[in-house]
Every structure is written in structure tokens, then in C-alpha cells.
Design a protein around this motif. Structure first.
Motif, PDB file in Angstrom:
ATOM      1  N   THR A 124       0.652  -1.208   0.095  1.00 47.48           N
ATOM      2  CA  THR A 124       0.103  -0.003  -0.005  1.00 47.48           C
ATOM      3  C   THR A 124       0.880   1.075   0.065  1.00 47.48           C
ATOM      4  O   THR A 124       0.676   1.955  -0.675  1.00 47.48           O
ATOM      5  CB  THR A 124      -1.181  -0.029   1.120  1.00 47.48           C
ATOM      6  OG1 THR A 124      -1.812  -1.131   1.275  1.00 47.48           O
ATOM      7  CG2 THR A 124      -1.791   1.249   1.340  1.00 47.48           C
ATOM      8  N   ASN A 125       1.929   1.368   0.924  1.00 48.90           N
ATOM      9  CA  ASN A 125       2.728   2.313   0.777  1.00 48.90           C
ATOM     10  C   ASN A 125       3.646   2.482  -0.179  1.00 48.90           C
ATOM     11  O   ASN A 125       3.784   3.575  -1.053  1.00 48.90           O
ATOM     12  CB  ASN A 125       3.873   2.320   1.931  1.00 48.90           C
ATOM     13  CG  ASN A 125       2.930   2.308   3.312  1.00 48.90           C
ATOM     14  OD1 ASN A 125       2.020   2.670   3.641  1.00 48.90           O
ATOM     15  ND2 ASN A 125       3.687   1.756   4.322  1.00 48.90           N
ATOM     16  N   ALA A 126       3.946   1.531  -1.097  1.00 49.02           N
ATOM     17  CA  ALA A 126       4.649   1.644  -2.198  1.00 49.02           C
ATOM     18  C   ALA A 126       3.887   2.200  -3.350  1.00 49.02           C
ATOM     19  O   ALA A 126       4.363   2.958  -4.256  1.00 49.02           O
ATOM     20  CB  ALA A 126       5.375  -0.024  -2.643  1.00 49.02           C
ATOM     21  N   ALA A 127       2.517   1.763  -3.230  1.00 47.35           N
ATOM     22  CA  ALA A 127       1.666   2.339  -4.383  1.00 47.35           C
ATOM     23  C   ALA A 127       1.430   3.669  -4.413  1.00 47.35           C
ATOM     24  O   ALA A 127       1.535   4.275  -5.281  1.00 47.35           O
ATOM     25  CB  ALA A 127       0.219   1.658  -4.282  1.00 47.35           C
ATOM     26  N   LEU A 128       1.069   4.306  -3.167  1.00 46.17           N
ATOM     27  CA  LEU A 128       0.871   5.670  -2.927  1.00 46.17           C
ATOM     28  C   LEU A 128       2.128   6.514  -3.037  1.00 46.17           C
ATOM     29  O   LEU A 128       2.123   7.525  -3.684  1.00 46.17           O
ATOM     30  CB  LEU A 128       0.345   5.806  -1.400  1.00 46.17           C
ATOM     31  CG  LEU A 128      -1.072   5.172  -1.405  1.00 46.17           C
ATOM     32  CD1 LEU A 128      -1.543   5.541   0.208  1.00 46.17           C
ATOM     33  CD2 LEU A 128      -2.094   5.715  -2.223  1.00 46.17           C
ATOM     34  N   ALA A 129       3.317   6.131  -2.488  1.00 38.49           N
ATOM     35  CA  ALA A 129       4.559   6.778  -2.843  1.00 38.49           C
ATOM     36  C   ALA A 129       5.133   6.902  -4.095  1.00 38.49           C
ATOM     37  O   ALA A 129       5.804   7.712  -4.440  1.00 38.49           O
ATOM     38  CB  ALA A 129       5.384   6.102  -1.673  1.00 38.49           C
ATOM     39  N   SER A 130       4.724   5.950  -4.950  1.00 36.80           N
ATOM     40  CA  SER A 130       5.053   6.020  -6.441  1.00 36.80           C
ATOM     41  C   SER A 130       3.956   6.479  -7.364  1.00 36.80           C
ATOM     42  O   SER A 130       4.260   6.450  -8.426  1.00 36.80           O
ATOM     43  CB  SER A 130       5.469   4.587  -6.658  1.00 36.80           C
ATOM     44  OG  SER A 130       4.119   3.623  -6.636  1.00 36.80           O
ATOM     45  N   GLY A 131       3.108   7.080  -6.912  1.00 40.78           N
ATOM     46  CA  GLY A 131       2.065   7.962  -7.610  1.00 40.78           C
ATOM     47  C   GLY A 131       0.970   7.273  -7.992  1.00 40.78           C
ATOM     48  O   GLY A 131       0.199   7.789  -8.903  1.00 40.78           O
ATOM     49  N   PHE A 132       0.697   6.139  -7.642  1.00 41.87           N
ATOM     50  CA  PHE A 132      -0.744   5.148  -8.004  1.00 41.87           C
ATOM     51  C   PHE A 132      -1.751   5.555  -7.280  1.00 41.87           C
ATOM     52  O   PHE A 132      -1.666   6.117  -6.121  1.00 41.87           O
ATOM     53  CB  PHE A 132      -0.442   3.645  -8.004  1.00 41.87           C
ATOM     54  CG  PHE A 132       0.776   3.360  -8.902  1.00 41.87           C
ATOM     55  CD1 PHE A 132       0.314   3.348 -10.371  1.00 41.87           C
ATOM     56  CD2 PHE A 132       2.008   3.011  -8.590  1.00 41.87           C
ATOM     57  CE1 PHE A 132       1.143   2.867 -11.413  1.00 41.87           C
ATOM     58  CE2 PHE A 132       2.808   2.516  -9.713  1.00 41.87           C
ATOM     59  CZ  PHE A 132       2.406   2.572 -10.965  1.00 41.87           C
ATOM     60  N   ALA A 133      -2.973   5.548  -7.922  1.00 43.92           N
ATOM     61  CA  ALA A 133      -4.358   5.898  -7.051  1.00 43.92           C
ATOM     62  C   ALA A 133      -4.443   5.047  -5.833  1.00 43.92           C
ATOM     63  O   ALA A 133      -4.632   5.442  -4.695  1.00 43.92           O
ATOM     64  CB  ALA A 133      -5.344   5.789  -8.131  1.00 43.92           C
ATOM     65  N   ASP A 134      -4.061   3.765  -5.789  1.00 47.08           N
ATOM     66  CA  ASP A 134      -4.053   2.872  -4.844  1.00 47.08           C
ATOM     67  C   ASP A 134      -3.449   1.536  -5.035  1.00 47.08           C
ATOM     68  O   ASP A 134      -2.953   1.467  -6.352  1.00 47.08           O
ATOM     69  CB  ASP A 134      -5.621   2.530  -4.511  1.00 47.08           C
ATOM     70  CG  ASP A 134      -6.421   1.930  -5.812  1.00 47.08           C
ATOM     71  OD1 ASP A 134      -5.997   1.430  -6.415  1.00 47.08           O
ATOM     72  OD2 ASP A 134      -7.652   2.543  -5.744  1.00 47.08           O
ATOM     73  N   GLN A 135      -3.576   0.590  -4.374  1.00 51.79           N
ATOM     74  CA  GLN A 135      -2.602  -0.403  -4.575  1.00 51.79           C
ATOM     75  C   GLN A 135      -3.288  -1.329  -5.369  1.00 51.79           C
ATOM     76  O   GLN A 135      -2.341  -1.955  -6.306  1.00 51.79           O
ATOM     77  CB  GLN A 135      -2.820  -1.503  -3.131  1.00 51.79           C
ATOM     78  CG  GLN A 135      -2.097  -2.756  -3.299  1.00 51.79           C
ATOM     79  CD  GLN A 135      -2.052  -3.513  -1.904  1.00 51.79           C
ATOM     80  OE1 GLN A 135      -2.226  -3.186  -0.964  1.00 51.79           O
ATOM     81  NE2 GLN A 135      -1.803  -4.854  -1.979  1.00 51.79           N
ATOM     82  N   SER A 136      -4.559  -1.479  -5.502  1.00 49.71           N
ATOM     83  CA  SER A 136      -5.056  -2.296  -6.788  1.00 49.71           C
ATOM     84  C   SER A 136      -4.769  -1.880  -8.239  1.00 49.71           C
ATOM     85  O   SER A 136      -4.591  -2.475  -9.040  1.00 49.71           O
ATOM     86  CB  SER A 136      -6.437  -2.249  -6.584  1.00 49.71           C
ATOM     87  OG  SER A 136      -6.862  -0.977  -6.810  1.00 49.71           O
ATOM     88  N   HIS A 137      -4.590  -0.492  -8.242  1.00 44.15           N
ATOM     89  CA  HIS A 137      -4.139   0.140  -9.503  1.00 44.15           C
ATOM     90  C   HIS A 137      -2.762  -0.289  -9.896  1.00 44.15           C
ATOM     91  O   HIS A 137      -2.383  -0.675 -10.802  1.00 44.15           O
ATOM     92  CB  HIS A 137      -4.282   1.614  -9.453  1.00 44.15           C
ATOM     93  CG  HIS A 137      -3.910   2.332 -10.753  1.00 44.15           C
ATOM     94  ND1 HIS A 137      -3.436   3.550 -10.842  1.00 44.15           N
ATOM     95  CD2 HIS A 137      -4.245   2.044 -12.206  1.00 44.15           C
ATOM     96  CE1 HIS A 137      -3.265   4.111 -11.989  1.00 44.15           C
ATOM     97  NE2 HIS A 137      -3.522   3.035 -12.763  1.00 44.15           N
ATOM     98  N   MET A 138      -1.787  -0.191  -8.886  1.00 42.73           N
ATOM     99  CA  MET A 138      -0.459  -0.638  -8.956  1.00 42.73           C
ATOM    100  C   MET A 138      -0.476  -2.006  -9.344  1.00 42.73           C
ATOM    101  O   MET A 138       0.400  -2.528 -10.401  1.00 42.73           O
ATOM    102  CB  MET A 138       0.170  -0.438  -7.763  1.00 42.73           C
ATOM    103  CG  MET A 138       1.826  -0.678  -7.870  1.00 42.73           C
ATOM    104  SD  MET A 138       2.754  -0.904  -6.138  1.00 42.73           S
ATOM    105  CE  MET A 138       2.069  -2.043  -5.307  1.00 42.73           C
ATOM    106  N   THR A 139      -1.130  -2.880  -8.529  1.00 43.64           N
ATOM    107  CA  THR A 139      -0.971  -4.286  -8.963  1.00 43.64           C
ATOM    108  C   THR A 139      -1.561  -4.739 -10.256  1.00 43.64           C
ATOM    109  O   THR A 139      -0.787  -5.543 -10.888  1.00 43.64           O
ATOM    110  CB  THR A 139      -2.033  -5.163  -7.806  1.00 43.64           C
ATOM    111  OG1 THR A 139      -1.862  -4.923  -6.294  1.00 43.64           O
ATOM    112  CG2 THR A 139      -2.054  -6.584  -8.157  1.00 43.64           C
ATOM    113  N   ARG A 140      -2.578  -4.077 -10.767  1.00 42.22           N
ATOM    114  CA  ARG A 140      -2.970  -4.439 -12.071  1.00 42.22           C
ATOM    115  C   ARG A 140      -1.642  -4.042 -13.223  1.00 42.22           C
ATOM    116  O   ARG A 140      -1.648  -4.771 -14.060  1.00 42.22           O
ATOM    117  CB  ARG A 140      -4.315  -3.496 -12.160  1.00 42.22           C
ATOM    118  CG  ARG A 140      -4.770  -3.954 -13.840  1.00 42.22           C
ATOM    119  CD  ARG A 140      -6.329  -3.328 -13.955  1.00 42.22           C
ATOM    120  NE  ARG A 140      -6.337  -1.986 -13.737  1.00 42.22           N
ATOM    121  CZ  ARG A 140      -6.616  -1.144 -12.713  1.00 42.22           C
ATOM    122  NH1 ARG A 140      -7.350  -2.153 -11.702  1.00 42.22           N
ATOM    123  NH2 ARG A 140      -6.595  -0.100 -12.665  1.00 42.22           N
TER     124      ARG A 140
END
Length: 268
Positions: A234-250
Motif C-alpha cells: 500500500t505504501n509503495a503504491a501511494l508513494a510511487s504515484g498510483f491511485a491505490d494498491q489495486s491500480h499498481m497491482t494491475r
């Protein structure tokens, strides 16, 4: 009563309506006060328009101009399915100015039906970006796809500006400086003093990616480094500019072939 099903999707941009349809209905002559751009997903249809009689089948891009009288007759017994975006003329004016380098804000869609896989792919990406409210799609992705789509559907003649490679380098440096920033296509183009469409086209020629695709790759690289260093997903997703973890995961899974969770377990 129209046999079949129609679905109007909520759009992330004001002045744009999104319609998904699957029907055998024969539409009578009518007009729209908007520009319409769509793709036939299944089946085929025949229609008369201000640009003549046309037939379109699965994979074809279809268009209609404001005020253009047209109808629609299914070919075959099972009807046809399509997706369509309807744009208020004011929405089209800005990208048309970009495409014509400020010479005009009005245009006409040139082809009532066209078989061009790249245009169909571009439209479907635009439809998804405009209608999937939970996907974390950004303004830059919407504007890119709209510009690229219109550039294929509106006849125009221009040349690549001499300053485009320099402008591309400046835009790439801006993204590299902080890929987590909520950048816009307008901002990136302004850095190099060229139009948004010139940036998208030049960026693609130089890097092989559109500005949005390049931005996503830089964010994914940042997220991957953070996950390898032990950051929570979750932290990696938000800190790298993604809207949320699911967006990053996809996007992570689509790009690297492995989910962030499995990557974290493997790297550790």
C-alpha cells in the motif's frame, strides 16, 4: 420498445456520454448534437449518412458529426454490439486546436466507418479511461488517447516541428525528476513550447512510448525498488504515484508478469 440492451456509463469528463449497446433494433433517421465515435464489437450494420451509405462490422470504427442525419440497420439475425462516446462540440474544440496548431477549433470527422485496428484500440483505451472510475486513470491518459484518436479520424496535413526532439527531452526530464507528480499533457508540452499532439507524436517516435506510458513505467520502476527494499504494498503504491494498491497491482502484473505480492515474497 428497443429489443436488446443499452447501458449508459458514468463518464469522468463533463460533456461526454458513454453508451454500450447490444441490439437488433433498426434505427430510423435521426441526428445528434454531439460528435459520436465508437467501435463495433460484434455483428455488422448498414447505415445511411451525410457521407453516403456505409457498412461496418466487428472491429470497425464508426463516427457521426453533429447534425448529420443517419440511421442504422443490423446485418444478420443476431444484431450487433458496439460502444460509443458522444462528445459535446466544445470538448472536441481544444484537441482540434492542438492538431491544427491553433488554426481552427472546428473540424469534421472524415470517415463514417473505417477499418483501422490502431484507431479501434485507441478508442477502447479511451472508453475504458473515461468510464472506469476505479482504475486510477489520469487526465494525461485521457487526453493522449483523445488526441491520437482524433488525429486518425480528422484529415490534416502538418510537419513535425524542428523543436520536437528537444521538447521530448525536456518533457522526459520533467517526468524523471518526479514521476509521482500529477503531471498534465498540457504542462509537459508547454515546457518545450510545442502542442500536446506534437509532444505525444514526438515522444512516441523518440522513446517508443507515449508520455503517459513512459510515466507509468517510471512509477512502476519506483514501486518495484520500494517493494524490494521492504516497503508495504500500500505504501509503495501511494508513494510511487498510483491511485491505490489495486491500480499498481494491475499494471505491475501486466508489465512484469508477476503480482507485487509474489514479487515481494520472491525478492525477500
Amino acid at each position: 420498445m428497443i429489443p436488446g440492451k443499452f447501458q449508459i456509463a458514468r463518464c469522468g469528463m463533463k460533456g461526454v456520454a458513454a453508451v454500450s449497446a447490444d441490439t437488433s433494433h433498426a434505427f430510423g433517421r435521426h441526428t445528434h448534437d454531439q460528435f459520436g465515435i465508437g467501435v463495433i464489437l460484434r455483428g455488422a450494420q448498414q447505415s445511411t449518412s451525410g457521407r453516403g451509405m456505409v457498412e461496418a462490422e466487428a472491429g470497425d470504427v464508426i463516427t457521426v458529426n453533429p447534425g448529420e442525419v443517419h440511421d442504422g440497420l443490423p446485418l444478420g439475425q443476431k444484431g450487433r454490439a458496439w460502444r460509443m462516446l458522444y462528445f459535446d462540440p466544445a470538448i472536441i474544440a481544444s484537441p482540434v486546436r492542438e492538431l491544427t496548431e491553433g488554426r481552427t477549433s472546428s473540424a469534421e470527422l472524415s470517415y463514417p466507418a473505417i477499418r483501422e485496428p490502431a484507431s479501434a484500440t485507441c478508442f477502447l483505451s479511451l472508453f475504458r479511461a473515461m468510464t472506469d472510475m476505479e482504475s486510477g486513470n489520469s487526465d494525461i491518459e485521457v487526453q493522449e488517447n483523445l488526441l491520437l484518436l482524433l488525429s486518425r479520424l480528422i484529415e490534416r496535413r502538418d510537419q513535425e516541428p524542428l523543436g520536437a526532439p528537444i521538447a521530448v527531452d525536456l518533457a522526459r526530464e520533467r517526468i524523471n525528476d518526479d514521476p509521482t507528480a500529477p503531471l498534465s499533457l498540457r504542462e509537459l508540452a508547454a515546457i518545450g513550447g510545442i502542442s500536446q499532439f506534437q509532444l505525444v507524436r514526438g515522444f512516441s517516435k523518440v522513446t517508443g512510448l507515449t508520455p503517459h506510458a513512459y510515466l507509468v513505467q517510471r512509477r512502476l520502476q519506483l514501486a518495484r525498488r520500494m517493494i524490494a527494499d521492504g516497503a508495504a504494498l500500500t505504501n509503495a503504491a501511494l508513494a510511487s504515484g498510483f491511485a491505490d494498491q489495486s491500480h499498481m497491482t494491475r499494471l505491475f502484473t501486466r508489465t512484469y508478469g508477476i503480482s507485487p505480492g509474489l514479487y515481494a515474497a520472491a525478492i525477500r
